[in-house]
Design a protein around this motif. Structure first.
Motif, PDB file in Angstrom:
ATOM      1  N   ALA A 109       0.825  -1.216   0.000  1.00 59.14           N
ATOM      2  CA  ALA A 109       0.000   0.000   0.000  1.00 59.14           C
ATOM      3  C   ALA A 109       0.852   1.255   0.000  1.00 59.14           C
ATOM      4  N   ILE A 110       1.879   1.264   0.844  1.00 61.52           N
ATOM      5  CA  ILE A 110       2.712   2.470   0.929  1.00 61.52           C
ATOM      6  C   ILE A 110       3.536   2.665  -0.333  1.00 61.52           C
ATOM      7  N   GLY A 111       3.755   1.559  -1.068  1.00 68.19           N
ATOM      8  CA  GLY A 111       4.540   1.637  -2.296  1.00 68.19           C
ATOM      9  C   GLY A 111       3.908   2.497  -3.366  1.00 68.19           C
ATOM     10  N   VAL A 112       2.572   2.599  -3.353  1.00 66.95           N
ATOM     11  CA  VAL A 112       1.895   3.435  -4.355  1.00 66.95           C
ATOM     12  C   VAL A 112       1.204   4.646  -3.733  1.00 66.95           C
ATOM     13  N   ALA A 113       0.877   4.568  -2.452  1.00 67.36           N
ATOM     14  CA  ALA A 113       0.176   5.688  -1.805  1.00 67.36           C
ATOM     15  C   ALA A 113       1.149   6.776  -1.370  1.00 67.36           C
ATOM     16  N   ILE A 114       2.370   6.366  -0.986  1.00 66.53           N
ATOM     17  CA  ILE A 114       3.402   7.332  -0.597  1.00 66.53           C
ATOM     18  C   ILE A 114       4.620   7.053  -1.473  1.00 66.53           C
ATOM     19  N   MET A 115       4.721   7.747  -2.574  1.00 68.33           N
ATOM     20  CA  MET A 115       5.813   7.526  -3.511  1.00 68.33           C
ATOM     21  C   MET A 115       7.140   7.969  -2.890  1.00 68.33           C
ATOM     22  N   PRO A 116       8.259   7.392  -3.357  1.00 63.99           N
ATOM     23  CA  PRO A 116       9.579   7.677  -2.753  1.00 63.99           C
ATOM     24  C   PRO A 116       9.904   9.154  -2.618  1.00 63.99           C
ATOM     25  N   GLN A 117       9.448   9.980  -3.565  1.00 61.42           N
ATOM     26  CA  GLN A 117       9.805  11.398  -3.542  1.00 61.42           C
ATOM     27  C   GLN A 117       9.186  12.166  -2.382  1.00 61.42           C
ATOM     28  N   ILE A 118       8.151  11.601  -1.722  1.00 61.63           N
ATOM     29  CA  ILE A 118       7.573  12.308  -0.569  1.00 61.63           C
ATOM     30  C   ILE A 118       7.816  11.567   0.741  1.00 61.63           C
ATOM     31  N   ARG A 119       8.643  10.531   0.694  1.00 60.14           N
ATOM     32  CA  ARG A 119       8.918   9.786   1.927  1.00 60.14           C
ATOM     33  C   ARG A 119       9.884  10.506   2.861  1.00 60.14           C
ATOM     34  N   MET A 120      10.444  11.619   2.405  1.00 57.68           N
ATOM     35  CA  MET A 120      11.238  12.442   3.311  1.00 57.68           C
ATOM     36  C   MET A 120      10.344  13.024   4.398  1.00 57.68           C
TER      37      MET A 120
ATOM     38  N   SER B 173      -6.277  -2.997  10.847  1.00 54.52           N
ATOM     39  CA  SER B 173      -5.833  -1.683  10.384  1.00 54.52           C
ATOM     40  C   SER B 173      -4.313  -1.721  10.368  1.00 54.52           C
ATOM     41  N   ASP B 174      -3.755  -1.804   9.153  1.00 55.03           N
ATOM     42  CA  ASP B 174      -2.306  -1.914   8.995  1.00 55.03           C
ATOM     43  C   ASP B 174      -1.686  -0.530   8.887  1.00 55.03           C
ATOM     44  N   ILE B 175      -0.534  -0.370   9.517  1.00 51.49           N
ATOM     45  CA  ILE B 175       0.103   0.946   9.607  1.00 51.49           C
ATOM     46  C   ILE B 175       1.532   0.871   9.079  1.00 51.49           C
ATOM     47  N   ALA B 176       1.912   1.862   8.285  1.00 49.45           N
ATOM     48  CA  ALA B 176       3.305   2.026   7.854  1.00 49.45           C
ATOM     49  C   ALA B 176       3.652   3.498   8.008  1.00 49.45           C
ATOM     50  N   ILE B 177       4.867   3.773   8.467  1.00 48.25           N
ATOM     51  CA  ILE B 177       5.268   5.157   8.740  1.00 48.25           C
ATOM     52  C   ILE B 177       6.541   5.485   7.967  1.00 48.25           C
ATOM     53  N   SER B 178       6.515   6.607   7.245  1.00 47.86           N
ATOM     54  CA  SER B 178       7.696   7.053   6.499  1.00 47.86           C
ATOM     55  C   SER B 178       8.320   8.264   7.182  1.00 47.86           C
ATOM     56  N   LYS B 179       9.665   8.346   7.032  1.00 41.76           N
ATOM     57  CA  LYS B 179      10.385   9.478   7.620  1.00 41.76           C
ATOM     58  C   LYS B 179      11.795   9.498   7.042  1.00 41.76           C
ATOM     59  N   ASP B 180      12.269  10.674   6.658  1.00 41.90           N
ATOM     60  CA  ASP B 180      13.633  10.848   6.150  1.00 41.90           C
ATOM     61  C   ASP B 180      13.948   9.907   4.996  1.00 41.90           C
ATOM     62  N   GLY B 181      12.960   9.651   4.156  1.00 42.18           N
ATOM     63  CA  GLY B 181      13.195   8.844   2.967  1.00 42.18           C
ATOM     64  C   GLY B 181      13.059   7.352   3.169  1.00 42.18           C
ATOM     65  N   ASN B 182      12.788   6.910   4.392  1.00 42.21           N
ATOM     66  CA  ASN B 182      12.681   5.482   4.674  1.00 42.21           C
ATOM     67  C   ASN B 182      11.346   5.146   5.320  1.00 42.21           C
ATOM     68  N   ILE B 183      10.986   3.860   5.267  1.00 43.92           N
ATOM     69  CA  ILE B 183       9.848   3.368   6.044  1.00 43.92           C
ATOM     70  C   ILE B 183      10.416   2.947   7.394  1.00 43.92           C
ATOM     71  N   ILE B 184      10.075   3.685   8.438  1.00 44.70           N
ATOM     72  CA  ILE B 184      10.724   3.459   9.728  1.00 44.70           C
ATOM     73  C   ILE B 184       9.998   2.427  10.586  1.00 44.70           C
ATOM     74  N   ALA B 185       8.732   2.127  10.279  1.00 45.10           N
ATOM     75  CA  ALA B 185       8.021   1.166  11.130  1.00 45.10           C
ATOM     76  C   ALA B 185       6.785   0.627  10.418  1.00 45.10           C
ATOM     77  N   TYR B 186       6.471  -0.626  10.743  1.00 45.48           N
ATOM     78  CA  TYR B 186       5.215  -1.260  10.332  1.00 45.48           C
ATOM     79  C   TYR B 186       4.518  -1.730  11.599  1.00 45.48           C
ATOM     80  N   SER B 187       3.220  -1.626  11.617  1.00 49.82           N
ATOM     81  CA  SER B 187       2.482  -2.142  12.759  1.00 49.82           C
ATOM     82  C   SER B 187       1.047  -2.401  12.333  1.00 49.82           C
ATOM     83  N   MET B 188       0.211  -2.821  13.275  1.00 57.37           N
ATOM     84  CA  MET B 188      -1.193  -3.049  12.947  1.00 57.37           C
ATOM     85  C   MET B 188      -2.026  -3.052  14.229  1.00 57.37           C
ATOM     86  N   VAL B 189      -3.312  -2.805  14.014  1.00 59.55           N
ATOM     87  CA  VAL B 189      -4.303  -2.876  15.097  1.00 59.55           C
ATOM     88  C   VAL B 189      -5.314  -3.950  14.687  1.00 59.55           C
TER      89      VAL B 189
END
Length: 583
Positions: free
Chosen positions: A197-208, A221-237
């Protein structure tokens, strides 16, 4: 054409979506899409419970797509549900010599030790469950307890790292494989739903930017968090749209399907029959009042999880998945995170710029994940498992991300301590009142080879690579004997803690060692020659005959003079006495 085709299946708790596409000018050209609901509740919270029935739906979708396109589908790309993800936060500390300059390999070994600790903890919690590590991020480094961006080239007493590691049970992968086998499909690509999901919803150019993506489905409810160009965490509820449906079901006494229709309809007036057969007519506002507490609860659970792994509110939140359209869900998330409402956005499939589709327009956030699976498969074009040879052992590894040698070591039970060539212990003692420190040997560093070439833990690995790790050799502890000291300082007498010891005595930490100068040795002058007396604390006149070669003629008594006066055999000698022996 068939060689370039990508067939992806998004097996959700309520709905299965199948999509066929192909690459075209760096975009994914979608040729056909089919979706179908499960006939029964065969999945709970994203986990497959009835493989046979799930496979039946997958078969029907496959057949419809084959008929529509006039092709035969043999391969499939899949994604594992976030429900099964487990995340560990681990911090470890290591003491170092305060004069030691920290190197890259020390930082890598520190991170590897933390990841091994996370792996041990997750294995202990799961007992017999086998887990794969699917991703990790470094939260922070610390030097002497204080946060620091980069440890390299610093000195201190203690280095630390805090990491977030994510794991996936192997059983989840096996259930997906079973569905594919029953549908006569070969799994050629496997990813995780939040990664897709994050691969198309948050493209690399905005992962900063610090963005949280939340895929709200039926069961999770699956969660992925981007920061500074990387995916820093995956989690879920383990809480999502089904909880809302079940609340409606219990309140109005309906079956699950009827409750689902009540939840999703946009009509202002809703008519239905309960399980007893009584007809009801309710307003949309009545439904919203009933589900409002559940939506608020879901929103809070999602936000708590985001704050847990992000440490603060993100700059924005993107919502995808079928249940992201729940009434007021976006507003509640914005309120819980204390961010502006417009910064919580429901991402529609139409917002994906890397997709081209000329058929019936794809609508809704529920298509983000199936498109993401196909697009990730197109970009990566990797096998879901790759073969690596580690120290001549063949390993089959789950290939959910770009893999490094560190990842290979984590998949094995390799002891990270073997990578560290520890220096030998220092020896500290006093010599003539001064503190002396002798450093231990440095040791031989571990050697990492990839296909025969010297590499490091961050080196990328690919299918078929041969990895060899030669363990580091610890340095020897510092050691010195009394003989070594005598030779070094040209000393003839040395005491340890006030006592004479053998030459082979090994000096210990804290010993008080003293070299006895020649001037302090016991000597006398015999007929003008300086003679050193050894072996006794006190000497009498007769002892001198043990240290000189003096022949007394028979029947003659020598005349013995001590410091100018006549001496007897029992006179006590003092250092420097002048002795004359006259025959």
């Amino acid at each position: 054409m068939n060689d370039n085709l990508i067939f992806s299946l998004d097996i959700g708790t309520r709905v299965v979506v199948g999509l066929v596409g192909m690459p075209e000018d760096d975009k994914l050209k979608i040729l056909a899409v089919e979706q179908m609901e499960h006939t029964d509740r065969v999945m709970f919270d994203g986990q497959i419970h009835d493989i046979e029935k799930v496979a039946s739906v997958a078969c029907k979708i496959k057949e419809k797509l084959e008929k529509k396109l006039g092709i035969s589908l043999k391969n499939v790309s899949l994604a594992a549900a976030g429900r099964s993800l487990k995340t560990k936060i681990v911090r470890i500390e290591k003491s170092i010599d305060e004069n030691y300059i920290i190197k890259d390999r020390d930082i890598d070994n520190l991170v590897l030790s933390a990841l091994n600790t996370a792996k041990e903890e997750i294995s202990h919690e799961g007992y017999s469950v086998k887990y794969h590590m699917v991703g990790y991020s470094i939260s922070s480094f610390y030097l002497d307890g204080l946060p620091i961006t980069n440890l390299k080239d610093h000195t201190g007493r203690e280095i630390s790292v805090e990491i977030i590691a994510t794991f996936l049970p192997y059983d989840v992968v096996e259930s997906l494989y079973s569905v594919a086998r029953k549908a006569d499909l070969n799994v050629t690509y496997l990813t995780l739903e939040p990664i897709a999901a994050i691969g198309v919803a948050i493209m690399p150019q905005i992962r900063m930017l610090n963005i949280a993506l939340v895929d709200i489905g039926a069961g999770t409810s699956d969660i992925a968090i981007s920061k500074d160009g990387n995916i820093i965490a995956y989690s879920m509820v383990p809480f999502a749209g089904d909880e809302v449906t079940e609340t409606i079901q219990q309140h109005f006494l309906t079956d699950f399907d009827t409750a689902e229709k009540i939840k999703t309809t946009s009509k202002k007036e809703i008519k239905f029959k309960d399980v007893i057969g009584i007809e009801h007519k309710i307003s949309r506002s009545d439904v919203l009042k009933i589900i409002d507490p559940v939506v608020k609860n879901l929103s809070k659970k999602i936000c708590d999880e985001i704050l847990k792994y992000n440490g603060k509110s993100p700059s924005a939140v993107f919502l995808v998945g079928g249940s992201s359209n729940l009434p007021n869900i976006a507003e509640e998330i914005a309120k819980n995170l204390s961010i502006q409402p417009e910064r919580v956005s429901v991402r529609d499939a139409s917002s994906i710029t890397v997709v081209e589709y000329k058929g019936k327009k794809l609508k809704g956030p529920e298509y983000i994940t199936p498109i993401g699976i196909a697009y990730s498969s197109m970009i990566d074009r990797k096998k879901d498992f790759i073969t690596i040879y580690f120290n001549d052992e063949k390993l089959e590894l789950l290939n959910v991300k770009e893999m490094t040698i560190m990842d290979v070591l984590l998949k094995t039970n390799f002891d990270s301590k073997k990578l560290i060539a520890r220096p030998g212990k220092n020896l500290s003692f006093k010599l003539n009142g001064k503190n002396i420190v002798i450093n231990g040997e440095v040791g031989t560093p571990a050697k990492i080879l990839k296909n025969g070439i010297v590499s490091n833990l961050k080196s990328k690995v690919e299918n078929g690579d041969k990895i060899v790790v030669v363990s580091g050799i610890n340095g020897k502890d510092a050691s010195i004997t009394i003989k070594d000291l005598k030779d070094k300082y040209s000393a003839s007498k040395i005491t340890v803690n006030g006592s004479i010891v053998d030459d082979d005595y090994i000096v210990k930490n804290g010993d008080d060692v003293n070299i006895v100068d020649d001037e302090e040795e016991f000597f006398v002058y015999i007929n003008g020659d300086k003679t050193t007396l050894k072996g006794k604390e006190q000497y009498i006149f007769i002892d001198i005959f043990n240290f000189i070669d003096f022949q007394i003629p028979k029947n003659k008594i020598p005349e013995m003079i001590l410091n100018g006066r006549k001496a007897s055999y029992t006179d006590v000698l003092k250092k420097g006495d002048k002795i004359e022996i006259i025959v």
